[in-house]
Design a protein around this motif. Sequence first.
Motif, PDB file in Angstrom:
ATOM      1  N   ARG A  18       0.826  -1.275   0.065  1.00  0.00           N
ATOM      2  CA  ARG A  18      -0.010   0.047   0.019  1.00  0.00           C
ATOM      3  C   ARG A  18       0.699   1.357   0.042  1.00  0.00           C
ATOM      4  N   PHE A  19       1.913   1.325   0.644  1.00  0.00           N
ATOM      5  CA  PHE A  19       3.003   2.504   0.556  1.00  0.00           C
ATOM      6  C   PHE A  19       3.992   2.061  -0.134  1.00  0.00           C
ATOM      7  N   THR A  20       4.682   3.274  -0.854  1.00  0.00           N
ATOM      8  CA  THR A  20       5.638   3.338  -1.577  1.00  0.00           C
ATOM      9  C   THR A  20       6.544   4.236  -1.120  1.00  0.00           C
ATOM     10  N   ILE A  21       7.656   4.066  -0.648  1.00  0.00           N
ATOM     11  CA  ILE A  21       8.989   5.006  -0.443  1.00  0.00           C
ATOM     12  C   ILE A  21       9.818   5.114  -1.631  1.00  0.00           C
ATOM     13  N   SER A  22      10.153   6.385  -1.824  1.00  0.00           N
ATOM     14  CA  SER A  22      11.087   6.729  -2.751  1.00  0.00           C
ATOM     15  C   SER A  22      12.044   7.832  -2.647  1.00  0.00           C
ATOM     16  N   LYS A  23      12.979   8.195  -3.208  1.00  0.00           N
ATOM     17  CA  LYS A  23      14.005   9.300  -2.940  1.00  0.00           C
ATOM     18  C   LYS A  23      14.391  10.011  -4.193  1.00  0.00           C
ATOM     19  N   ASP A  24      14.821  11.203  -4.116  1.00  0.00           N
ATOM     20  CA  ASP A  24      15.016  12.134  -4.985  1.00  0.00           C
ATOM     21  C   ASP A  24      16.290  12.831  -4.709  1.00  0.00           C
ATOM     22  N   ASN A  25      17.603  12.129  -4.934  1.00  0.00           N
ATOM     23  CA  ASN A  25      18.691  12.709  -4.276  1.00  0.00           C
ATOM     24  C   ASN A  25      19.003  14.164  -4.618  1.00  0.00           C
ATOM     25  N   SER A  26      18.668  14.614  -5.849  1.00  0.00           N
ATOM     26  CA  SER A  26      18.784  15.961  -6.422  1.00  0.00           C
ATOM     27  C   SER A  26      18.260  16.832  -5.557  1.00  0.00           C
ATOM     28  N   LYS A  27      17.190  16.566  -4.661  1.00  0.00           N
ATOM     29  CA  LYS A  27      16.368  17.330  -3.791  1.00  0.00           C
ATOM     30  C   LYS A  27      16.368  17.111  -2.498  1.00  0.00           C
TER      31      LYS A  27
END
Length: 126
Positions: free
Chosen positions: A67-76
Amino acid sequence: EVQLVESGGGLVQAGGSLRLACEASGFSFDDVAIAWFRQAPGKDNEGVSCIASSDGKTWYTDSVRGRFTISKDNSKNTVYLQMDSLKPEDTAVYSCAAAGPNTYNGGCHVAPYAAWGQGTQVTVSS
């Protein structure tokens, strides 16, 4: 100064979605683990999900997997938690936390999280 700032909380009906964001500053985002925790009234703080910025490996607690999804944006320097199919039992204050380099080799879910944000309220109505 190490700082973590959460945003995106709010009130949503059961079955709805929210996306939380955790913006980090004051440290390198290249080699850290970032986790989301939650604490409901009268309950212990609970690890929800985490991600390693170096290789993108993730972990989810059983109650949110799928149900949950974790993600990252290293540029931000930002980690997101997309929360879908929300349930009333997901209601809690959600906080993000960071663990430094070489502390999460055994998995981000067992890292010692030392820096914490102030939290954001998520309320799911039935």
